[in-house]
Design a protein around this motif. Structure first.
Motif, short mmCIF file in Angstrom:
data_model
loop_
_atom_site.label_atom_id
_atom_site.label_comp_id
_atom_site.label_asym_id
_atom_site.label_seq_id
_atom_site.Cartn_x
_atom_site.Cartn_y
_atom_site.Cartn_z
N PHE A 4 -45.13 26.09 77.32
CA PHE A 4 -45.74 26.29 76.02
C PHE A 4 -47.25 26.36 76.18
N HIS A 5 -47.85 27.22 75.42
CA HIS A 5 -49.32 27.25 75.35
C HIS A 5 -49.67 26.76 73.96
N LYS A 6 -49.36 25.50 73.72
CA LYS A 6 -49.54 24.92 72.39
C LYS A 6 -50.38 23.68 72.48
N HIS A 7 -50.95 23.36 71.33
CA HIS A 7 -51.72 22.14 71.21
C HIS A 7 -51.22 21.36 70.01
N THR A 8 -51.51 20.09 70.01
CA THR A 8 -51.08 19.19 68.96
C THR A 8 -52.29 18.53 68.34
N LEU A 9 -52.28 18.43 67.02
CA LEU A 9 -53.33 17.71 66.30
C LEU A 9 -52.95 16.23 66.30
N LEU A 10 -53.86 15.40 66.78
CA LEU A 10 -53.63 13.96 66.84
C LEU A 10 -54.36 13.30 65.68
N LEU A 11 -53.59 12.58 64.85
CA LEU A 11 -54.15 11.89 63.69
C LEU A 11 -54.16 10.39 63.92
N ASN A 12 -55.12 9.72 63.31
CA ASN A 12 -55.15 8.26 63.33
C ASN A 12 -54.06 7.78 62.36
N LEU A 18 -58.25 12.92 64.78
CA LEU A 18 -58.90 12.28 65.93
C LEU A 18 -59.23 13.26 67.03
N ALA A 19 -58.27 14.11 67.36
CA ALA A 19 -58.45 14.99 68.52
C ALA A 19 -57.36 16.05 68.53
N ILE A 20 -57.49 16.95 69.49
CA ILE A 20 -56.47 17.93 69.77
C ILE A 20 -56.06 17.71 71.21
N CYS A 21 -54.77 17.61 71.44
CA CYS A 21 -54.29 17.40 72.81
C CYS A 21 -53.17 18.40 73.10
N ASP A 22 -52.76 18.46 74.36
CA ASP A 22 -51.67 19.38 74.68
C ASP A 22 -50.34 18.74 74.26
N ILE A 58 -48.12 18.18 64.95
CA ILE A 58 -49.03 17.16 64.42
C ILE A 58 -48.37 15.81 64.66
N ILE A 59 -49.12 14.89 65.26
CA ILE A 59 -48.62 13.53 65.43
C ILE A 59 -49.61 12.54 64.85
N LYS A 60 -49.10 11.35 64.50
CA LYS A 60 -49.92 10.30 63.92
C LYS A 60 -49.71 9.03 64.73
N LEU A 61 -50.80 8.39 65.10
CA LEU A 61 -50.70 7.12 65.81
C LEU A 61 -50.07 6.07 64.91
N ARG A 62 -49.27 5.20 65.48
CA ARG A 62 -48.63 4.13 64.69
C ARG A 62 -49.62 3.03 64.33
N ARG A 63 -50.61 2.82 65.20
CA ARG A 63 -51.63 1.81 64.95
C ARG A 63 -52.97 2.50 64.74
N TYR A 64 -53.76 1.94 63.83
CA TYR A 64 -55.09 2.49 63.57
C TYR A 64 -56.00 2.20 64.75
N VAL A 65 -56.73 3.21 65.18
CA VAL A 65 -57.69 3.07 66.27
C VAL A 65 -59.07 3.19 65.65
N ASN A 66 -59.86 2.12 65.75
CA ASN A 66 -61.21 2.14 65.20
C ASN A 66 -62.13 2.86 66.17
#
Length: 168
Positions: A4-12, A18-22, A58-66
């Motif tokens: 895959f040539h895809k990226h994922t949006l990472l949410l807090n 927060l970021a974009i990761c593979d 799109i993924i969301k972290l389970r714990r908040y990262v300050n």
């Protein structure tokens, strides 16, 4: 295995971007239960020997990262991104380089507010002068972009990311 040539949006955890990761890093975060999938790519899967997993979009972290204020690092590629890979003088996208608005020979520093994207031709034409002296107006004034702006302008976003990028 499909590549895959895809990226994922990472949410807090609060749904702020927060970021974009593979997709492989995103999948690992989900697999280790550090994140959960908010949106999966339709009809695309990562396969193991006996199982298929949805490709996370799109993924969301389970714990908040300050995360304290996220600065965008001053670099040639980030100046180009800020200026949409176009010369600020003539709008061409060819033969791009960096230009110091106030030339270095006259005390100009390498800062967000003094560096712009310029084509070789305009940079040479401007020479050792300011844009005003060279009578070369810029289509925008240089500025320090925000982290969110750089995420929005990275060329990778997909339409379903926009609500998360606008609300951050």
């Amino acid at each position: 295995m499909t590549r895959f040539h895809k990226h994922t949006l990472l949410l807090n955890a609060d749904y702020s971007a927060l970021a974009i990761c593979d997709i492989y890093k995103a999948f690992l975060l989900v697999f280790l239960e550090k994140a959960e999938i908010v949106n999966a790519a339709e009809g695309e899967y990562l396969h193991t020997v006996d199982k298929a997993y949805p490709v996370p979009s799109i993924i969301k972290l389970r714990r908040y990262v300050n995360i304290p204020y996220q600065k965008v690092i001053l670099s040639k590629s980030n100046i180009f991104k800020r200026d949409a890979n176009q010369c600020v003088y003539c709008d061409t996208k060819k033969d791009l380089t960096l230009d110091h608005v106030l030339p270095r020979s006259r005390g100009g520093k390498s800062t967000w507010k003094n560096l712009v994207t310029a084509c070789q031709s305009c940079n040479s034409k401007k020479g050792d002068r300011t844009p005003e002296e060279a009578q070369m107006p810029m289509r925008h004034q240089p500025f320090r972009p925000s982290f969110l702006m750089m995420l929005q302008n990275n060329g990778l976003n997909q339409n379903h990311w926009l609500p998360y990028l606008k609300s951050s």
